[in-house]
Scaffold this motif. Structure first.
Motif: not given
Length: 104
Positions: A39-43, A45-52, A87-90, A95-102
């Motif tokens: 509920p925190v990050n703007l859409m 901003y998320v696009v910018r993170v994925f691009r960057e 990648h999850a740590q990055a 400031g994004l929520w991320a996890t790792v899974r099989r």
């Protein structure tokens, strides 16, 4: 010592997907980095993170962001476990929520 003879061209029994997956070494199984909606990050901003960070095009980054927004999460990368953990740590550093899974 008995010898095993394998005939060239002999048909091997077919293995179902579950058996093949269970027999793969753990290092051979792909892993995924999953980014979750928050509920925190703007859409934008998320696009910018994925691009960057991942180097995705604007279209691909937007597609992933929309999956996060509408479906609650998106797989943003797949590969060896160690790389997916980086990648999850990055994503956490951004400031994004991320996890790792099989991979399924």
């Amino acid at each position: 010592m008995p010898r095993t003879v394998v005939r060239v061209g002999a048909a091997l029994p077919a293995l179902d997907e579950e058996t093949r997956r269970a027999e793969r070494p753990a290092a051979d199984v792909p892993w995924q980095t999953v980014v979750w909606n928050d509920p925190v990050n703007l859409m934008s901003y998320v696009v910018r993170v994925f691009r960057e960070y991942f180097g995705y095009s604007a279209e691909r980054a937007t597609e992933l962001m929309l999956a996060v927004h509408h479906e609650g999460h998106a797989v943003v990368s797949e590969g060896p476990r160690e790389q997916m953990e980086l990648h999850a740590q990055a994503m956490h550093d951004y400031g994004l929520w991320a996890t790792v899974r099989r991979a399924e």
